[in-house]
Write a protein that holds these residues in place. Structure first.
Motif, mmCIF file in Angstrom:
data_model
loop_
_atom_site.group_PDB
_atom_site.id
_atom_site.type_symbol
_atom_site.label_atom_id
_atom_site.label_comp_id
_atom_site.label_asym_id
_atom_site.label_seq_id
_atom_site.Cartn_x
_atom_site.Cartn_y
_atom_site.Cartn_z
ATOM 1 N N SER A 224 50.576 36.635 32.973
ATOM 2 C CA SER A 224 51.039 37.898 33.519
ATOM 3 C C SER A 224 50.049 38.983 33.126
ATOM 4 N N GLY A 225 49.614 39.786 34.096
ATOM 5 C CA GLY A 225 48.623 40.831 33.820
ATOM 6 C C GLY A 225 49.158 42.224 34.088
ATOM 7 N N LEU A 226 49.284 43.029 33.044
ATOM 8 C CA LEU A 226 49.653 44.448 33.169
ATOM 9 C C LEU A 226 51.078 44.636 33.689
ATOM 10 N N VAL A 227 51.977 43.769 33.277
ATOM 11 C CA VAL A 227 53.328 43.749 33.845
ATOM 12 C C VAL A 227 54.415 43.938 32.787
ATOM 13 N N GLY B 181 60.318 37.774 43.428
ATOM 14 C CA GLY B 181 61.079 37.375 42.243
ATOM 15 C C GLY B 181 60.877 38.345 41.102
ATOM 16 N N ASP B 182 61.771 38.211 40.123
ATOM 17 C CA ASP B 182 61.780 39.096 38.964
ATOM 18 C C ASP B 182 61.449 38.290 37.715
ATOM 19 N N ALA B 183 60.674 38.883 36.813
ATOM 20 C CA ALA B 183 60.283 38.210 35.574
ATOM 21 C C ALA B 183 61.478 37.762 34.753
ATOM 22 N N GLN B 184 62.599 38.475 34.889
ATOM 23 C CA GLN B 184 63.764 38.176 34.052
ATOM 24 C C GLN B 184 64.618 37.037 34.593
ATOM 25 N N TRP C 48 40.414 48.296 38.503
ATOM 26 C CA TRP C 48 40.106 48.087 37.078
ATOM 27 C C TRP C 48 40.762 46.806 36.565
ATOM 28 N N SER C 49 41.959 46.491 37.064
ATOM 29 C CA SER C 49 42.596 45.253 36.602
ATOM 30 C C SER C 49 41.759 44.039 37.025
ATOM 31 N N ARG C 50 41.074 44.163 38.159
ATOM 32 C CA ARG C 50 40.188 43.075 38.603
ATOM 33 C C ARG C 50 39.084 42.768 37.588
ATOM 34 N N ILE D 67 53.248 35.994 36.803
ATOM 35 C CA ILE D 67 54.383 36.911 36.955
ATOM 36 C C ILE D 67 53.853 38.317 37.245
ATOM 37 N N GLY D 68 54.398 38.974 38.255
ATOM 38 C CA GLY D 68 53.989 40.355 38.564
ATOM 39 C C GLY D 68 52.589 40.402 39.129
ATOM 40 N N CYS D 69 52.369 39.643 40.198
ATOM 41 C CA CYS D 69 50.990 39.474 40.705
ATOM 42 C C CYS D 69 50.438 40.724 41.363
ATOM 43 N N GLY D 70 51.328 41.676 41.740
ATOM 44 C CA GLY D 70 50.824 42.875 42.409
ATOM 45 C C GLY D 70 50.030 42.506 43.637
ATOM 46 N N THR D 71 48.832 43.044 43.764
ATOM 47 C CA THR D 71 48.014 42.807 44.956
ATOM 48 C C THR D 71 47.080 41.608 44.798
ATOM 49 N N GLY E 140 55.921 44.924 49.331
ATOM 50 C CA GLY E 140 54.669 45.583 49.725
ATOM 51 C C GLY E 140 53.473 44.986 48.997
ATOM 52 N N PHE E 141 53.631 44.767 47.699
ATOM 53 C CA PHE E 141 52.534 44.175 46.922
ATOM 54 C C PHE E 141 52.272 42.738 47.346
ATOM 55 N N LEU E 142 53.372 41.993 47.590
ATOM 56 C CA LEU E 142 53.191 40.592 47.993
ATOM 57 C C LEU E 142 52.417 40.512 49.310
ATOM 58 N N VAL F 284 54.529 35.515 41.505
ATOM 59 C CA VAL F 284 55.820 36.150 41.767
ATOM 60 C C VAL F 284 55.695 37.657 41.574
ATOM 61 N N ASP F 285 56.370 38.420 42.431
ATOM 62 C CA ASP F 285 56.428 39.877 42.253
ATOM 63 C C ASP F 285 57.702 40.378 42.942
ATOM 64 N N PRO F 286 58.331 41.438 42.398
ATOM 65 C CA PRO F 286 59.551 41.949 43.043
ATOM 66 C C PRO F 286 59.267 42.905 44.196
ATOM 67 N N SER F 287 58.009 43.224 44.462
ATOM 68 C CA SER F 287 57.671 44.195 45.511
ATOM 69 C C SER F 287 57.141 43.484 46.757
ATOM 70 N N ALA G 121 56.783 54.045 41.053
ATOM 71 C CA ALA G 121 56.313 53.993 42.443
ATOM 72 C C ALA G 121 55.450 52.784 42.751
ATOM 73 N N TRP G 122 55.925 51.571 42.345
ATOM 74 C CA TRP G 122 55.161 50.361 42.639
ATOM 75 C C TRP G 122 55.517 49.865 44.039
ATOM 76 N N HIS G 123 54.802 50.225 45.031
ATOM 77 C CA HIS G 123 55.114 49.716 46.373
ATOM 78 C C HIS G 123 53.888 49.621 47.259
ATOM 79 N N SER H 45 47.140 51.440 48.042
ATOM 80 C CA SER H 45 46.984 52.556 47.106
ATOM 81 C C SER H 45 46.817 52.032 45.686
ATOM 82 N N TYR H 46 47.580 51.009 45.339
ATOM 83 C CA TYR H 46 47.476 50.416 44.006
ATOM 84 C C TYR H 46 46.061 49.886 43.776
ATOM 85 N N ASP H 47 45.511 49.231 44.791
ATOM 86 C CA ASP H 47 44.161 48.684 44.638
ATOM 87 C C ASP H 47 43.155 49.779 44.292
#
Ligand SMILES: C[S@@+](CC[C@H](N)C(=O)[O-])C[C@H]1O[C@@H](n2cnc3c(N)ncnc32)[C@H](O)[C@@H]1O
Length: 267
Positions: free
Chosen positions: A109-112, A92-95, A23-25, A46-50, A73-75, A68-71, A9-11, A15-17
């Motif tokens: 990349s952090g937590l991705v 974008g996607d890490a792959q 904590w990731s901060r 890669i996978g920057c999230g918020t 909503g996060f971008l 870069v992030d595939p979401s 449910a990464w979107h 809510s993610y924040d």
């Protein structure tokens, strides 16, 4: 169960924040201190999230940052959180990174990585976009070592009440999220000189509501699980956690979070 379970449910950026971003901060600056890169470099994330790690990179005077992030909503949330002309936030996607070969000095990349289906491909992409002489760094939570205590406690109670939920636990899904596991991942991904470091931060919840509320907001594996529970089951989970979490005299809940960080030069 795949690592791209619908329960992830990464979107939802806000809510993610509240759930994980806060904590990731705290991990991001500690990771960058350890990485020890000079100012004025070109960074890819890669996978920057918020934008938790993006903001810390920008605070250290890079020349450019491509996150870069595939979401979408996060971008959108990252762009709102981190308004800086040096930063570009791209879908974008890490792959299969939408980034030119050898265009970055530092790729992080952090937590991705644990959420990426083909981790070897993601590490190959990180190396492709990084210039020779540059560096790669990443970190993941210590899921398998139980070092992300607030999530470990959640699943301990959830699985007592619903044994079928055991498949969803991050320690089972991400068994390589240990010191040895990330070292092996890095080496098999071509980072022969990888070094690994533990980064520990306190996760202090003012009271039980402060702990519980983010699990009900839908962003992340455990909140995604709460989302599909019937009202009665969700209430039993809440009561089980309320009864078993350790409390300080003022009602606060003091737990710890450990991440495993990796850094490696690119030849
Ligand atoms: C736990 S969040 C971490 C976000 C941010 N880096 C932080 O430290 O707060 C995981 C992130 O990985 C992203 N992600 C998941 N699969 C991915 C993939 N295949 N490629 C790139 N990013 C991915 C998600 O969209 C989400 O933003």
């Amino acid at each position: 169960m795949t690592t791209t379970s619908r329960h992830d449910a990464w979107h939802a950026g806000t809510s993610y924040d509240q759930y994980m971003g806060r904590w990731s901060r705290r991990v991001a600056p500690r990771f960058l201190d350890w990485l020890g890169m000079p100012k004025g470099l070109d960074w890819v994330e890669i996978g920057c999230g918020t934008g938790a790690l993006s903001a810390e990179i920008l605070a250290r005077a890079p020349a450019t940052l491509m996150s870069v992030d595939p979401s979408e909503g996060f971008l959108a949330q990252a762009r709102a959180n981190v308004a800086d002309p040096r930063a570009v936030f791209r879908l974008g996607d890490a792959q299969a990174l939408p980034i030119d070969t050898a265009s970055s000095d530092v790729t992080v990349s952090g937590l991705v990585l644990n959420f990426v289906p083909d981790k070897a491909q993601a590490l190959a992409e990180m190396q492709r976009v990084t210039r020779p002489g540059g560096a790669i760094g990443f970190y993941v939570w210590d899921y398998a070592g139980g070092g992300l205590e607030f999530v470990r406690e959640f699943w301990r109670v959830a699985v007592e009440l619903d044994p079928a939920a055991a498949d969803l636990m991050e320690d089972k899904r991400f068994p390589y999220c240990t010191r040895e596991g990330v070292a092996g991942l890095a080496r098999s991904g071509g980072l022969a000189q990888a070094e690994v470091e533990a980064i520990e931060v306190p996760t202090v919840f003012a009271d039980f509501d402060d702990y519980w509320l983010p699990f009900t907001l839908g962003a992340g594996p455990a909140p995604g699980y709460c989302d599909i529970l019937a009202a009665g089951a969700l209430q039993r989970l809440k009561e089980g956690l309320a009864a078993s979490l350790p409390r300080e005299a003022d009602g606060a809940i003091h737990l710890q979070a450990r991440a495993w960080a990796v850094r490696a030069p690119v030849r």
